[in-house]
Write an enzyme that holds these catalytic residues in place. Structure first.
Site, PDB file in Angstrom:
ATOM      1  CD  GLU A  39      -2.760   1.185   2.482  1.00  0.00           C
ATOM      2  OE1 GLU A  39      -2.752   0.238   3.287  1.00  0.00           O
ATOM      3  OE2 GLU A  39      -3.432   2.211   2.636  1.00  0.00           O
ATOM      4  NE  ARG A 265       3.689  -7.855  10.574  1.00  0.00           N
ATOM      5  CZ  ARG A 265       2.978  -7.128   9.704  1.00  0.00           C
ATOM      6  NH1 ARG A 265       1.846  -7.572   9.231  1.00  0.00           N
ATOM      7  NH2 ARG A 265       3.408  -5.951   9.304  1.00  0.00           N
ATOM      8  CE  LYS A 275       2.982   0.084   4.869  1.00  0.00           C
ATOM      9  NZ  LYS A 275       2.397   0.154   3.532  1.00  0.00           N
TER      10      LYS A 275
HETATM   11  P1  ATP Z   1       0.375  -1.613   7.577  1.00  0.00           P
HETATM   12  O1  ATP Z   1       1.439  -1.450   8.643  1.00  0.00           O
HETATM   13  O2  ATP Z   1      -0.132  -0.318   6.992  1.00  0.00           O
HETATM   14  O3  ATP Z   1      -0.652  -2.687   7.792  1.00  0.00           O
HETATM   15  P2  ATP Z   1       1.871  -3.400   5.977  1.00  0.00           P
HETATM   16  O4  ATP Z   1       3.179  -3.355   6.666  1.00  0.00           O
HETATM   17  O5  ATP Z   1       0.996  -4.581   6.013  1.00  0.00           O
HETATM   18  O6  ATP Z   1       1.094  -2.114   6.328  1.00  0.00           O
HETATM   19  P3  ATP Z   1       1.603  -3.324   3.122  1.00  0.00           P
HETATM   20  O7  ATP Z   1       2.027  -2.234   2.224  1.00  0.00           O
HETATM   21  O8  ATP Z   1       0.171  -3.687   3.147  1.00  0.00           O
HETATM   22  O9  ATP Z   1       2.123  -2.928   4.525  1.00  0.00           O
HETATM   23  O10 ATP Z   1       2.488  -4.596   2.904  1.00  0.00           O
HETATM   24  C1  ATP Z   1       2.788  -5.160   1.654  1.00  0.00           C
HETATM   25  C2  ATP Z   1       3.092  -6.617   1.844  1.00  0.00           C
HETATM   26  O11 ATP Z   1       4.200  -6.780   2.725  1.00  0.00           O
HETATM   27  C3  ATP Z   1       1.925  -7.346   2.467  1.00  0.00           C
HETATM   28  O12 ATP Z   1       1.720  -8.545   1.753  1.00  0.00           O
HETATM   29  C4  ATP Z   1       2.363  -7.606   3.867  1.00  0.00           C
HETATM   30  O13 ATP Z   1       1.793  -8.788   4.358  1.00  0.00           O
HETATM   31  C5  ATP Z   1       3.874  -7.712   3.722  1.00  0.00           C
HETATM   32  N1  ATP Z   1       4.528  -7.359   4.979  1.00  0.00           N
HETATM   33  C6  ATP Z   1       4.372  -6.224   5.693  1.00  0.00           C
HETATM   34  N2  ATP Z   1       5.078  -6.265   6.830  1.00  0.00           N
HETATM   35  C7  ATP Z   1       5.718  -7.468   6.853  1.00  0.00           C
HETATM   36  C8  ATP Z   1       6.602  -8.109   7.764  1.00  0.00           C
HETATM   37  N3  ATP Z   1       6.976  -7.522   8.900  1.00  0.00           N
HETATM   38  N4  ATP Z   1       7.055  -9.347   7.448  1.00  0.00           N
HETATM   39  C9  ATP Z   1       6.685  -9.933   6.302  1.00  0.00           C
HETATM   40  N5  ATP Z   1       5.854  -9.385   5.406  1.00  0.00           N
HETATM   41  C10 ATP Z   1       5.367  -8.166   5.659  1.00  0.00           C
END
Ligand code: ATP
Ligand code: MG
Length: 571
Positions: A39, A265, A275
């Site tokens: 996003e 994650r 974020k």
């Molecule tokens: P928010 O903190 O706004 O929920 P997010 O960190 O999930 O955001 P996105 O931009 O939706 O951010 O993430 C893009 C992709 O990265 C998604 O598929 C998410 O699952 C993955 N992602 C985000 N954070 C992690 C993490 N700490 N470890 C592994 N994958 C991640």
């Protein structure tokens, strides 16, 4: 790309890769297609690196492809700056989406048509219930929800209202489109989830064409289906959303049947990967920006000097599992050190200079000695360094009154100056305040190159140094954890856990002249100090270096009240 930057496809095995192999073997998929769906509401961080490496890596290993898809369904928080930064960071990490750059907003028209489809099928309705009431009607984990009175609207009325929502007749929040599933489902996500909300906001790509926007749950799976994604990989918090993902795919005339799989994650000690919090750090000016070298963002890490290959290696080692866990920060530092040890040239730099004058060295004379560029890589060769009467050593490498295990320089003691000579401290010069300002020493001409003299005399320490004759000055930025606690925010305000000593700036550091022309981003190991890189703020005549990582676990020592130099007696 240098050798250290080459992407390896040997990524080991994990349950996701096993599923992919089985699907290929059973003929369930012809070509594997994954996607990385950020996003654009912030910069990418090291957690995203895990998702990027998995999505791009797992597809590439089986001849598949990975799409980069911006999940741009919330214009209120999204910006072009983030879109540009995300593309740059994915490329930097070593991956390429080729022709497959997509945006959820590319599908707004199709998603809307499918919204009407659900309405016509009696599977979606427009609900006017105010948000708080809608929340209380949802029920709880132990109590079923209640049907909204609007759930019984006719198809015609729903269609008319949905079209008028799109046409902009209603203010923000006045109505939503909901799927008609089951208000008594034990899975909260199936209790008539919202598919569309009204939001009069300009979108970075579609401008003012829309005033209703699809929710993540509605847009995501359908975007996957449109793009022919076979394996939609996401993090564990979406596990409970999978029944909704599947319901939408089953109830819509989508062109393909993607499947969602969830993995844990990445979490790292002392590090925040939210974020929301990272955005606050930037907007509240607690860091210098998204690329502040203390940030866990890819932009921050790149600026700090972390090679992309080290990040990929770290992510690979941390593994893909179904169980949440926290990886030690030291595991990250290990991966960085291991890579830099192989590729970084060695140089000498003195952070806190103390003058050393060699009394038996002729005034004005200099000598050129030879220093090895990288003991791990003979092809890196050697470089000339200047030795002379006036040198600088690290202030911490001298103690007037040394404790028992301090083997470095002290009055009357002999040490080796690396690649130089053995020197013996003869006299300590102090200023009026009693502070040591210089050391008067003698050298032994029989120890040239730092070699032991014919009489076999040994010394217990080898020190780094620079020559006053040609040293250049620089600013050094030493970083520690941005947060002072292993689980920041665990008991309350996360901002209260910010480490007040996360940045230490040293000026007047002295370096070998070879570094005067080092380009921005160049990685070097300063002997005995750690890995550093030339910072973006560097300019000719005004060198600035970032400490990427210490040679050992600096933080543990700092916490124990130690120094960033090797342990007393250790050097
Ligand atoms: P928010 O903190 O706004 O929920 P997010 O960190 O999930 O955001 P996105 O931009 O939706 O951010 O993430 C893009 C992709 O990265 C998604 O598929 C998410 O699952 C993955 N992602 C985000 N954070 C992690 C993490 N700490 N470890 C592994 N994958 C991640
Ligand atoms: Mg998300």
């Amino acid at each position: 790309m240098s050798a250290a930057d080459t992407v390896t496809t040997d990524a080991g095995r994990d349950f996701i890769r096993d599923i992919i192999q089985e699907d290929i073997a059973a003929g369930r998929v012809a070509q594997v297609v994954t996607r990385f769906p950020p996003e654009p509401n912030g910069y990418l961080h090291i957690g995203h690196a895990k998702s990027i490496c998995l999505n791009f890596g797992a597809a590439a290993e089986v001849g598949g492809r990975c799409n980069l898809r911006f999940d741009d369904t919330n214009p209120a928080k999204e910006e072009q700056e983030y879109i540009d930064a995300i593309k740059q960071d994915v490329h930097w990490l070593g991956f390429d989406w080729g022709e497959h750059l997509h945006h959820a907003s590319d599908y707004f028209e199709q998603l809307y048509e499918w919204g009407e489809f659900l309405v016509r099928e009696g599977k979606a309705y427009v609900d006017d219930t105010p948000p708080d009431r809608m929340r209380s009607q949802r029920g709880t984990l132990t109590e079923p929800g209640q049907n909204s009175p609007d759930r019984y609207r006719s198809v015609e009325e729903n269609l008319d209202l949905f079209r008028r929502m799109r046409a902009g007749e209603f203010p923000n929040g006045a109505r939503v489109l909901r799927a008609k599933i089951d208000m008594a489902s034990p899975n909260m996500n199936l209790r008539d989830p919202v598919l569309y909300r009204i939001l009069h906001a300009e979108h970075p790509r579609t401008g003012n064409a829309w005033c209703i926007y699809p929710t993540y749950d509605y847009a995501h799976g359908q975007s996957d289906a449109i793009e022919g994604v076979t394996h939609s990989l996401c993090t564990l918090e979406f596990e409970d959303h999978r029944p909704l993902y599947d319901w939408l795919i089953e109830n819509l005339p989508v062109p393909s049947r993607p499947h969602q799989y969830e993995f844990a994650r990445l979490n790292i000690g002392y590090t925040v990967l939210s974020k929301r919090v990272l955005t606050r750090l930037v907007s509240e000016h607690r860091v210098a920006g998204w690329d502040d070298p203390r940030m866990p963002t890819l932009a921050g890490m790149r600026r700090r000097g972390v090679p992309a290959a080290a990040l990929r290696d770290f992510v690979k080692r941390s593994g893909i599992t179904k169980a949440n866990s926290v990886v030690e920060f030291s595991a990250f530092e290990y991966a960085v050190r291991e890579l830099l040890n192989r590729v970084a040239v060695r140089r000498m730099a003195v952070l806190r200079p103390l003058k050393l004058v060699i009394e038996n060295w002729p005034e004005g004379k200099t000598e050129t000695l030879e220093a090895i560029n990288n003991p791990e890589d003979p092809s890196a060769g050697t470089r000339p360094i200047t030795f002379g009467r006036e040198l600088y050593i690290e202030r911490e490498d001298f103690l007037e009154d040394p404790p028992k295990k301090f083997f470095r320089l002290a009055p009357g003691r002999e040490v080796r100056l690396r690649y130089g000579y053995f020197v013996t401290c003869r006299e300590v010069v102090k200023d009026a305040a009693g502070e040591v300002v210089a050391l008067r020493c003698t050298y032994d001409p029989a120890t040239r190159g730092g070699n032991a003299p014919p009489d076999g005399r040994k010394v217990q320490a080898t020190l780094h140094w620079v020559a006053a004759a040609d040293a250049v000055t620089a600013e050094m930025r030493l970083y520690n954890h941005l947060f002072a606690r292993p689980a920041p925010g665990a008991d309350g305000d996360i901002m209260a856990d910010i480490n007040p000593d996360s940045l230490e700036v040293l000026n007047g550091c002295l370096l070998e002249p070879a570094l005067a022309t080092a380009p921005v981003g160049e990685a070097v190991q300063f002997e005995r100090l750690g890995y550093f890189c030339v910072d973006l703020d560097s300019a000719p005549g005004r060198l600035v270096f970032n400490r990427t990582v210490g040679l050992r676990d600096t933080w543990a020592k700092v916490q124990a009240g130690g120094s960033p130099l090797p342990r007393r007696g250790g050097g």
